[in-house]
Design an enzyme around this catalytic site. Structure first.
Site, mmCIF file in Angstrom:
data_model
loop_
_atom_site.group_PDB
_atom_site.id
_atom_site.type_symbol
_atom_site.label_atom_id
_atom_site.label_comp_id
_atom_site.label_asym_id
_atom_site.label_seq_id
_atom_site.Cartn_x
_atom_site.Cartn_y
_atom_site.Cartn_z
ATOM 1 N N LYS A 17 70.306 38.042 21.862
ATOM 2 C CA LYS A 17 71.008 39.241 22.319
ATOM 3 C C LYS A 17 71.575 39.047 23.726
ATOM 4 C CE LYS A 17 68.505 42.779 24.158
ATOM 5 N NZ LYS A 17 68.996 43.189 25.478
ATOM 6 N N ASN A 18 70.730 38.533 24.632
ATOM 7 C CA ASN A 18 71.150 38.462 26.034
ATOM 8 C C ASN A 18 72.182 37.376 26.320
ATOM 9 O OD1 ASN A 18 69.654 40.659 26.650
ATOM 10 N ND2 ASN A 18 68.019 39.573 27.727
ATOM 11 N N CYS A 67 66.346 53.237 35.331
ATOM 12 C CA CYS A 67 65.976 53.000 33.942
ATOM 13 C C CYS A 67 64.467 52.916 33.880
ATOM 14 C CB CYS A 67 66.627 51.740 33.399
ATOM 15 S SG CYS A 67 65.883 50.234 33.966
ATOM 16 N N ARG A 103 66.463 48.638 39.549
ATOM 17 C CA ARG A 103 67.493 47.694 39.108
ATOM 18 C C ARG A 103 68.879 47.915 39.720
ATOM 19 N NH1 ARG A 103 66.655 46.788 32.676
ATOM 20 N NH2 ARG A 103 67.251 44.673 33.035
ATOM 21 N N PRO A 104 69.018 47.737 41.013
ATOM 22 C CA PRO A 104 70.333 47.889 41.644
ATOM 23 C C PRO A 104 71.298 46.761 41.256
ATOM 24 C CG PRO A 104 68.729 47.113 43.242
ATOM 25 C CD PRO A 104 67.979 47.367 41.973
ATOM 26 N N GLN A 117 73.851 42.820 44.354
ATOM 27 C CA GLN A 117 74.198 41.390 44.406
ATOM 28 C C GLN A 117 75.485 41.103 43.639
ATOM 29 O OE1 GLN A 117 72.512 39.281 46.460
ATOM 30 N NE2 GLN A 117 71.508 41.215 46.964
ATOM 31 N N ASP A 148 60.323 39.479 30.117
ATOM 32 C CA ASP A 148 60.568 40.082 28.800
ATOM 33 C C ASP A 148 59.478 39.752 27.783
ATOM 34 O OD1 ASP A 148 62.830 41.272 29.739
ATOM 35 O OD2 ASP A 148 64.246 39.940 28.726
ATOM 36 N N ARG A 191 67.201 48.169 19.583
ATOM 37 C CA ARG A 191 68.183 47.643 20.551
ATOM 38 C C ARG A 191 68.104 46.121 20.612
ATOM 39 N NH1 ARG A 191 67.408 49.552 26.262
ATOM 40 N NH2 ARG A 191 69.023 47.989 26.426
HETATM 41 C C1 UD1 Z 1 68.277 40.362 32.612
HETATM 42 C C2 UD1 Z 1 67.931 40.570 31.163
HETATM 43 C C3 UD1 Z 1 66.576 41.238 31.038
HETATM 44 C C4 UD1 Z 1 65.521 40.460 31.823
HETATM 45 C C5 UD1 Z 1 65.972 40.196 33.250
HETATM 46 C C6 UD1 Z 1 65.033 39.286 34.015
HETATM 47 C C7 UD1 Z 1 70.110 40.904 30.146
HETATM 48 C C8 UD1 Z 1 71.027 41.847 29.485
HETATM 49 N N1 UD1 Z 1 68.941 41.428 30.583
HETATM 50 O O1 UD1 Z 1 68.363 41.657 33.215
HETATM 51 O O2 UD1 Z 1 66.237 41.314 29.662
HETATM 52 O O3 UD1 Z 1 64.327 41.212 31.861
HETATM 53 O O4 UD1 Z 1 67.280 39.578 33.241
HETATM 54 O O5 UD1 Z 1 64.876 38.093 33.337
HETATM 55 O O6 UD1 Z 1 70.386 39.725 30.259
HETATM 56 N N2 UD1 Z 1 68.302 42.966 41.422
HETATM 57 C C9 UD1 Z 1 68.723 43.481 42.622
HETATM 58 N N3 UD1 Z 1 70.083 43.526 42.877
HETATM 59 C C10 UD1 Z 1 71.003 43.080 41.981
HETATM 60 C C11 UD1 Z 1 70.565 42.556 40.755
HETATM 61 C C12 UD1 Z 1 69.200 42.507 40.503
HETATM 62 O O7 UD1 Z 1 67.920 43.906 43.459
HETATM 63 O O8 UD1 Z 1 72.201 43.160 42.278
HETATM 64 C C13 UD1 Z 1 66.852 42.893 41.123
HETATM 65 C C14 UD1 Z 1 66.445 43.738 39.925
HETATM 66 O O9 UD1 Z 1 66.205 45.077 40.297
HETATM 67 C C15 UD1 Z 1 65.197 43.019 39.457
HETATM 68 C C16 UD1 Z 1 65.527 41.552 39.748
HETATM 69 O O10 UD1 Z 1 66.560 41.566 40.716
HETATM 70 O O11 UD1 Z 1 64.088 43.420 40.211
HETATM 71 C C17 UD1 Z 1 65.988 40.730 38.557
HETATM 72 O O12 UD1 Z 1 66.999 41.436 37.879
HETATM 73 P P1 UD1 Z 1 68.122 40.736 37.012
HETATM 74 O O13 UD1 Z 1 67.829 39.300 36.820
HETATM 75 O O14 UD1 Z 1 69.449 41.130 37.559
HETATM 76 O O15 UD1 Z 1 67.935 41.462 35.611
HETATM 77 P P2 UD1 Z 1 69.092 41.811 34.620
HETATM 78 O O16 UD1 Z 1 70.155 40.797 34.752
HETATM 79 O O17 UD1 Z 1 69.443 43.262 34.754
#
Ligand code: UD1
Length: 423
Positions: A22-23, A119, A124-125, A128, A310, A402
């Site tokens: 999926k991802n 969520c 989850r901001p 970045q 996950d 999902r």
């Molecule tokens: C993706 C996966 C999700 C998985 C996660 C971590 C998809 C659709 N989802 O989520 O299933 O659990 O990777 O392996 O691929 N963060 C910030 N600022 C940002 C981006 C992230 O602070 O701009 C923080 C997040 O809040 C979190 C951490 O970084 O604490 C990691 O998040 P991230 O790797 O971005 O997760 P997703 O890409 O949303």
């Protein structure tokens, strides 16, 4: 609303095919925005999130066609884009919608994407993503809950060196997709090394992108003027694979996964072995045999190649019936223990202290009505239900749908007593 009814106590036995990831598929669908030519994706799982991404892209004018109801092939063609907006209603149901931002900026130079908001598993901001896109020359403001981005007076994004403050999967993917059509070279440092990032890079390369280093923490991208048509097969889903393996282990069963990618599951397989499972792998299969009660485990989630967040909830279910006491430290998301209260309803002994869960294994769990709270939490409840004594009902399984394609049918194929009840 659909529910699952599970009668616990059956050892799982047999083989099950693994779905496409999926991802990885979600991001490749967004990559279709980068060209007016057709992108054909094979091995796309049939999931609610994939349908949501299809609706999101169709709303922008992308033609999205699935080859018949049972097919896993999706053809996308973005030759008639008439909108660059990702509306709140879709983004709030699926945060991964944010990955249209980079491709839209690269292809049409402007985008309006709703901020995802909170969520179930934490804040989850997306700071970045925005910081990186700004480094590539995007001008970004927040208006009425939307990220509004454009290129100002420039015609194209410009390559840049980006160092992310933390490792982000979708952030890395968004920036990589923006950079493939930028002018000049982009380097992403501290990039996510998840296999799905590397798979997306391979798909983009088939479309004509020039990317090196995907799968390492330094990705360099030489921008090209345009991408072209391609056909690509999505990698196997490592989280779905891991979930079936834990289901096999908790029931002390004998389960073989077909069409898997064992090389993407090292940390997970290692922990299953530590729990006492006999795990064998071939090029595209994994067999797990468990002959006794699992041993307790200590684990800590980390970016790839560390133990995946996950898989945390599913391993917690395993720990609930383990011999001994283990600790689980969640380092990626600050609120990812929502499943604990539900597991406790099944008789689990878990204590939470900040981002650490102490799980004291019990010889048995007892069935109850429980409620799914997010995607992977749902899987942990189903897994626990497989060994709980009596009849477990899992409510709100739209979360499960999902990310898992017909999970109950495939578990039933392995012998589980499980059925979907439509109210
Ligand atoms: C993706 C996966 C999700 C998985 C996660 C971590 C998809 C659709 N989802 O989520 O299933 O659990 O990777 O392996 O691929 N963060 C910030 N600022 C940002 C981006 C992230 O602070 O701009 C923080 C997040 O809040 C979190 C951490 O970084 O604490 C990691 O998040 P991230 O790797 O971005 O997760 P997703 O890409 O949303």
């Amino acid at each position: 609303m659909d529910k699952l009814r599970i009668c616990g106590g059956v050892q799982l036995k047999g083989s099950v095919p693994v779905s496409g990831a999926k991802n990885a598929a979600l991001k490749m669908m967004a990559a279709a925005l980068l060209t007016r030519d057709e992108l054909v994706l094979d091995n796309v799982p049939r999931l609610a999130d994939i349908a949501t991404m299809g609706r999101l892209l169709a709303g922008m004018g992308v033609t999205v066609e699935r080859d018949g109801d049972a097919s896993h092939t999706v053809a996308l063609r973005a030759d008639g884009l008439h909108s660059n907006e990702a509306p709140y209603d879709l983004v709030k149901t699926m945060r991964a919608s944010i990955v249209v931002l980079g491709p839209l900026l690269a292809r049409v130079g402007a985008a309006r994407v709703s901020l995802p908001g909170g969520c179930a598993i934490g804040a989850r901001p997306v700071d970045q993503h925005l910081k990186g896109l700004q480094a590539l020359g995007a001008q970004i403001r927040i208006e009425h809950g939307y990220i509004v981005a454009d290129l100002g007076s420039s015609k194209r994004l410009r390559g840049a060196r980006i160092v992310t403050d933390l490792v982000t999967v979708t952030g890395t993917e968004n920036l990589m997709m923006a950079a493939v059509l930028a002018e000049g070279e982009t380097v992403i440092e501290n990039a996510a090394r998840e296999p799905e990032v590397a798979d997306l890079a391979q798909c983009l390369s088939k479309m004509g992108a020039r990317i090196r280093g995907a799968g390492t923490d330094r990705i360099s991208i030489e921008g090209v003027e345009r991408l072209h048509a391609a056909r690509y097969r999505v990698m196997p889903d490592r989280i779905e694979s891991g979930s079936f393996l834990v289901a096999g282990a908790i029931t002390q069963g004998d389960v073989r996964l077909e069409g898997a990618a064992p090389g993407t599951l090292d940390a997970v397989l290692e922990k299953l072995r530590e729990a006492g499972a006999d795990v064998q792998t071939g090029e595209d299969w994994i067999r797990l045999r468990m002959k006794r009660r699992p041993s307790a485990l200590d684990l800590r989630t980390a970016p790839y190649p560390g133990f995946p967040t996950d898989m945390q909830a599913q391993f917690m279910a395993l720990g609930c019936v383990a011999d001994g006491t283990g600790t689980i430290v969640e380092t990626i998301f600050e609120n990812r223990f929502m499943h604990v209260l539900e597991l406790q309803r099944l008789g689990a002994d878990i204590r939470i202290d900040g981002n650490t869960a102490v799980v004291r294994g019990a010889p048995r769990l007892s069935a109850a009505r429980v409620m799914a709270t997010d995607l992977r939490a749902s899987a942990s409840l189903v897994i626990a239900g497989l060994v709980a004594e009596g009849e477990t009902w899992v409510d709100r399984i739209y979360h499960l749908d999902r990310g898992y394609e017909r999970m109950e049918q495939r578990l039933a194929q392995l012998g589980a007593q499980i059925e979907r009840v439509t109210a």
